[in-house]
Scaffold this motif. Structure first.
Motif, PDB file in Angstrom:
ATOM      1  N   GLY A 192       0.816  -1.211   0.000  1.00  0.00           N
ATOM      2  CA  GLY A 192       0.000   0.000   0.000  1.00  0.00           C
ATOM      3  C   GLY A 192       0.850   1.261   0.000  1.00  0.00           C
ATOM      4  N   ALA A 193       1.880   1.292   0.843  1.00  0.00           N
ATOM      5  CA  ALA A 193       2.761   2.454   0.876  1.00  0.00           C
ATOM      6  C   ALA A 193       3.448   2.658  -0.468  1.00  0.00           C
ATOM      7  CB  ALA A 193       3.801   2.286   1.988  1.00  0.00           C
ATOM      8  N   ALA A 194       3.912   1.568  -1.073  1.00  0.00           N
ATOM      9  CA  ALA A 194       4.608   1.668  -2.353  1.00  0.00           C
ATOM     10  C   ALA A 194       3.686   2.193  -3.442  1.00  0.00           C
ATOM     11  CB  ALA A 194       5.172   0.306  -2.737  1.00  0.00           C
ATOM     12  N   LEU A 195       2.476   1.652  -3.528  1.00  0.00           N
ATOM     13  CA  LEU A 195       1.555   2.062  -4.587  1.00  0.00           C
ATOM     14  C   LEU A 195       1.061   3.490  -4.374  1.00  0.00           C
ATOM     15  CD1 LEU A 195      -0.513  -1.237  -4.935  1.00  0.00           C
ATOM     16  CD2 LEU A 195       1.179  -0.332  -6.542  1.00  0.00           C
ATOM     17  N   GLY A 196       0.802   3.874  -3.120  1.00  0.00           N
ATOM     18  CA  GLY A 196       0.356   5.236  -2.845  1.00  0.00           C
ATOM     19  C   GLY A 196       1.408   6.271  -3.209  1.00  0.00           C
ATOM     20  N   VAL A 197       2.654   6.014  -2.807  1.00  0.00           N
ATOM     21  CA  VAL A 197       3.737   6.949  -3.113  1.00  0.00           C
ATOM     22  C   VAL A 197       4.008   6.966  -4.618  1.00  0.00           C
ATOM     23  CG1 VAL A 197       6.193   7.412  -2.781  1.00  0.00           C
ATOM     24  CG2 VAL A 197       4.770   6.766  -0.829  1.00  0.00           C
ATOM     25  N   ALA A 198       3.983   5.797  -5.258  1.00  0.00           N
ATOM     26  CA  ALA A 198       4.188   5.755  -6.712  1.00  0.00           C
ATOM     27  C   ALA A 198       3.107   6.550  -7.434  1.00  0.00           C
ATOM     28  CB  ALA A 198       4.193   4.304  -7.193  1.00  0.00           C
ATOM     29  N   GLY A 199       1.862   6.459  -6.963  1.00  0.00           N
ATOM     30  CA  GLY A 199       0.790   7.237  -7.572  1.00  0.00           C
ATOM     31  C   GLY A 199       0.998   8.731  -7.418  1.00  0.00           C
ATOM     32  N   ALA A 200       1.445   9.147  -6.239  1.00  0.00           N
ATOM     33  CA  ALA A 200       1.716  10.567  -6.016  1.00  0.00           C
ATOM     34  C   ALA A 200       2.821  11.064  -6.945  1.00  0.00           C
ATOM     35  CB  ALA A 200       2.100  10.793  -4.550  1.00  0.00           C
ATOM     36  N   LEU A 201       3.869  10.266  -7.103  1.00  0.00           N
ATOM     37  CA  LEU A 201       4.957  10.652  -8.005  1.00  0.00           C
ATOM     38  C   LEU A 201       4.475  10.735  -9.450  1.00  0.00           C
ATOM     39  CD1 LEU A 201       7.945   8.508  -6.648  1.00  0.00           C
ATOM     40  CD2 LEU A 201       7.458  10.919  -6.207  1.00  0.00           C
ATOM     41  N   MET A 202       3.647   9.768  -9.865  1.00  0.00           N
ATOM     42  CA  MET A 202       3.142   9.778 -11.236  1.00  0.00           C
ATOM     43  C   MET A 202       2.288  11.015 -11.503  1.00  0.00           C
ATOM     44  SD  MET A 202       4.054   7.592 -13.428  1.00  0.00           S
ATOM     45  CE  MET A 202       2.740   8.073 -14.543  1.00  0.00           C
ATOM     46  N   GLN A 203       1.419  11.356 -10.571  1.00  0.00           N
ATOM     47  CA  GLN A 203       0.558  12.527 -10.759  1.00  0.00           C
ATOM     48  C   GLN A 203       1.375  13.809 -10.796  1.00  0.00           C
ATOM     49  OE1 GLN A 203      -2.563  12.314  -7.821  1.00  0.00           O
ATOM     50  NE2 GLN A 203      -3.159  10.252  -8.460  1.00  0.00           N
ATOM     51  N   ALA A 204       2.428  13.867  -9.991  1.00  0.00           N
ATOM     52  CA  ALA A 204       3.282  15.054 -10.003  1.00  0.00           C
ATOM     53  C   ALA A 204       4.109  15.122 -11.283  1.00  0.00           C
ATOM     54  CB  ALA A 204       4.200  15.041  -8.778  1.00  0.00           C
ATOM     55  N   LEU A 205       4.630  13.993 -11.728  1.00  0.00           N
ATOM     56  CA  LEU A 205       5.492  13.975 -12.911  1.00  0.00           C
ATOM     57  C   LEU A 205       4.714  14.333 -14.175  1.00  0.00           C
ATOM     58  CD1 LEU A 205       8.227  13.292 -14.235  1.00  0.00           C
ATOM     59  CD2 LEU A 205       7.424  10.925 -14.416  1.00  0.00           C
ATOM     60  N   THR A 206       3.539  13.743 -14.338  1.00  0.00           N
ATOM     61  CA  THR A 206       2.751  13.960 -15.555  1.00  0.00           C
ATOM     62  C   THR A 206       1.819  15.165 -15.439  1.00  0.00           C
ATOM     63  OG1 THR A 206       0.971  12.477 -14.814  1.00  0.00           O
ATOM     64  CG2 THR A 206       2.800  11.491 -16.050  1.00  0.00           C
ATOM     65  N   ARG A 207       1.728  15.718 -14.230  1.00  0.00           N
ATOM     66  CA  ARG A 207       0.780  16.811 -13.944  1.00  0.00           C
ATOM     67  C   ARG A 207      -0.625  16.418 -14.400  1.00  0.00           C
ATOM     68  NH1 ARG A 207       5.329  19.806 -15.455  1.00  0.00           N
ATOM     69  NH2 ARG A 207       4.543  20.487 -17.479  1.00  0.00           N
ATOM     70  N   ASN A 208      -0.937  15.159 -14.153  1.00  0.00           N
ATOM     71  CA  ASN A 208      -2.236  14.593 -14.489  1.00  0.00           C
ATOM     72  C   ASN A 208      -2.859  14.039 -13.211  1.00  0.00           C
ATOM     73  OD1 ASN A 208      -4.453  13.192 -15.389  1.00  0.00           O
ATOM     74  ND2 ASN A 208      -3.336  11.898 -16.831  1.00  0.00           N
ATOM     75  N   PRO A 209      -3.927  14.648 -12.701  1.00  0.00           N
ATOM     76  CA  PRO A 209      -4.512  14.187 -11.436  1.00  0.00           C
ATOM     77  C   PRO A 209      -5.148  12.809 -11.521  1.00  0.00           C
ATOM     78  CG  PRO A 209      -5.926  15.837 -12.464  1.00  0.00           C
ATOM     79  CD  PRO A 209      -4.656  15.813 -13.258  1.00  0.00           C
ATOM     80  N   LEU A 210      -5.293  12.262 -12.727  1.00  0.00           N
ATOM     81  CA  LEU A 210      -5.907  10.950 -12.880  1.00  0.00           C
ATOM     82  C   LEU A 210      -4.866   9.869 -13.203  1.00  0.00           C
ATOM     83  CD1 LEU A 210      -9.072  11.953 -14.943  1.00  0.00           C
ATOM     84  CD2 LEU A 210      -8.836  11.708 -12.466  1.00  0.00           C
ATOM     85  N   ALA A 211      -3.594  10.182 -13.016  1.00  0.00           N
ATOM     86  CA  ALA A 211      -2.532   9.218 -13.301  1.00  0.00           C
ATOM     87  C   ALA A 211      -2.355   8.265 -12.126  1.00  0.00           C
ATOM     88  CB  ALA A 211      -1.221   9.949 -13.587  1.00  0.00           C
ATOM     89  N   ASP A 212      -1.930   7.053 -12.437  1.00  0.00           N
ATOM     90  CA  ASP A 212      -1.568   6.086 -11.406  1.00  0.00           C
ATOM     91  C   ASP A 212      -0.409   5.248 -11.941  1.00  0.00           C
ATOM     92  OD1 ASP A 212      -2.681   4.309 -13.186  1.00  0.00           O
ATOM     93  OD2 ASP A 212      -3.874   3.251 -11.684  1.00  0.00           O
ATOM     94  N   PRO A 213       0.204   4.371 -11.121  1.00  0.00           N
ATOM     95  CA  PRO A 213       1.381   3.625 -11.590  1.00  0.00           C
ATOM     96  C   PRO A 213       1.130   2.814 -12.850  1.00  0.00           C
ATOM     97  CG  PRO A 213       1.176   3.452  -9.212  1.00  0.00           C
ATOM     98  CD  PRO A 213      -0.055   4.157  -9.688  1.00  0.00           C
ATOM     99  N   GLY A 214      -0.104   2.377 -13.069  1.00  0.00           N
ATOM    100  CA  GLY A 214      -0.389   1.606 -14.270  1.00  0.00           C
ATOM    101  C   GLY A 214      -0.200   2.400 -15.542  1.00  0.00           C
ATOM    102  N   LEU A 215      -0.187   3.731 -15.435  1.00  0.00           N
ATOM    103  CA  LEU A 215      -0.033   4.572 -16.612  1.00  0.00           C
ATOM    104  C   LEU A 215       1.335   4.389 -17.269  1.00  0.00           C
ATOM    105  CD1 LEU A 215      -1.485   6.817 -18.241  1.00  0.00           C
ATOM    106  CD2 LEU A 215      -0.306   8.481 -16.807  1.00  0.00           C
ATOM    107  N   LEU A 216       2.326   4.003 -16.507  1.00  0.00           N
ATOM    108  CA  LEU A 216       3.663   3.793 -17.051  1.00  0.00           C
ATOM    109  C   LEU A 216       3.828   2.438 -17.722  1.00  0.00           C
ATOM    110  CD1 LEU A 216       6.208   5.188 -14.437  1.00  0.00           C
ATOM    111  CD2 LEU A 216       5.650   6.096 -16.673  1.00  0.00           C
ATOM    112  N   GLY A 217       2.858   1.555 -17.563  1.00  0.00           N
ATOM    113  CA  GLY A 217       3.014   0.205 -18.070  1.00  0.00           C
ATOM    114  C   GLY A 217       3.781  -0.702 -17.142  1.00  0.00           C
ATOM    115  N   VAL A 218       4.036  -0.234 -15.904  1.00  0.00           N
ATOM    116  CA  VAL A 218       4.796  -1.041 -14.944  1.00  0.00           C
ATOM    117  C   VAL A 218       4.023  -2.306 -14.590  1.00  0.00           C
ATOM    118  CG1 VAL A 218       5.730  -1.101 -12.601  1.00  0.00           C
ATOM    119  CG2 VAL A 218       6.049   0.925 -14.025  1.00  0.00           C
TER     120      VAL A 218
END
Length: 333
Positions: free
Chosen positions: A72-98
């Protein structure tokens, strides 16, 4: 004094989040097909004996709870990083294809090498996640790709790998049987050995995320403004992609591709923290695992047969995603 007040209140909120996580962790240890009273649970935790309750707590629920906290901690932090990096509030780790990369590599390890043990193919899953992140970095551009280009490249990589995974498991019955639980996302089948395997990657990813919070704050002002303030766009993007790959890849390898945790948790905590990524990352590391464990507990009690946590997060996350989508459209309008 007025400048410090918000930080003090956010610090107090973080402490309350830790308390809430502890409470949900106790629920995770006590609630299930066999409920354990709080007094009995405390006795079992204080002195491990040979009772049936001790076996359930120590051998089954403690590993499950610890893995839930880590994932949970890993996915939550990864989601926060993705939203900040892409400046997309609907981004999540799956957006990278990970997630898709981990699934594709796991399916191949089962189909080609005949692996059946989770701890055997967890390394292939993580390698697939890392490879997907590398491919994305190459496709999107090595020197400061735009957020839109990152998102589009990630969607393309994810779609291609998902199609490949589906082809493998449809052509191989053994791979289908082995992948059935893992592709949904579940906590109960992983053990402490799996957690030990992925723990170094999770720790490095979390430390890297904390170090990246300040540069991501600068880049949130825009690329031109960020450069004028001394931010290195290409380096920050690369390190953020590495952090997301480490966090989401390790979590996905351990418990499967859980959805919506990385999307919902950052939105929840920003209500308290505001846009400061330093606080968002810290809060996500606490509130996201509480959210995941709570979903896991609900999956144990909401039906006669236990429901995998991946199904519960999808059921709860779908409506939340639609609400966030409508809110995002309203803000842009």
């Amino acid at each position: 004094m007025s400048v410090r007040a918000p930080a003090v209140s956010r610090g107090a909120g973080l402490v309350l989040g830790v308390v809430a996580l502890g409470f949900v962790a106790l629920l995770s240890l006590a609630v299930g097909s066999r409920s354990i009273p709080l007094s009995t649970l405390l006795d079992v935790l204080a002195s491990r004996d040979g009772s049936d309750s001790a076996f359930v707590v120590w051998e089954l629920r403690i590993p499950r709870t610890l893995i839930g906290i880590a994932a949970g901690a890993a996915l939550g932090v990864a989601g926060a990083l993705m939203q900040a990096l892409t400046r997309n509030p609907l981004a999540d780790p799956g957006l990278l294809g990970v997630n898709a990369g981990a699934s594709a590599a796991a399916a191949m390890s089962i189909s080609v090498l005949g692996l059946t043990d989770l701890r055997a193919f967890v390394w292939f899953a993580f390698a697939g996640a890392a490879l997907a992140g590398t491919v994305l970095y190459v496709i999107a551009g090595r020197t400061g790709a735009s957020p839109v280009r990152l998102a589009l490249a990630g969607a393309a990589v994810s779609a291609a790998l998902t199609g490949f995974t589906q082809a493998v498991i449809l052509l191989d019955q053994n791979a289908l049987d082995q992948m059935r639980f893992w592709t949904v996302g579940a906590l109960e089948r992983a053990d402490l050995g799996t957690l030990t395997d992925v723990a170094p990657f999770l720790v490095v990813g979390l430390v890297l995320a904390l170090l990246l919070a300040r540069p991501l704050n600068v880049l949130s002002l825009g690329e031109e403004m960020g450069r004028s303030l001394g931010a290195h766009l290409g380096r920050t993007q690369l390190l953020t992609l590495i952090a997301v790959t480490l966090l989401a890849g390790a979590a996905t390898a351990a418990v499967g591709p859980l959805v919506f945790v990385g999307l919902v948790a950052p939105h929840m905590v920003r209500v308290i923290t505001g846009p400061d990524e330093r606080w968002v990352v810290a809060y996500c590391a606490v509130f996201a695992p509480a959210l995941l464990l709570l979903a896991d507990v609900l999956g144990r009690v909401m039906a006669r047969e236990e429901i995998d946590v991946g199904v519960v997060t999808a059921l709860l996350g779908g409506p939340v995603f639609l609400i966030l989508l409508r809110r995002n459209k309203a803000v842009r309008a």
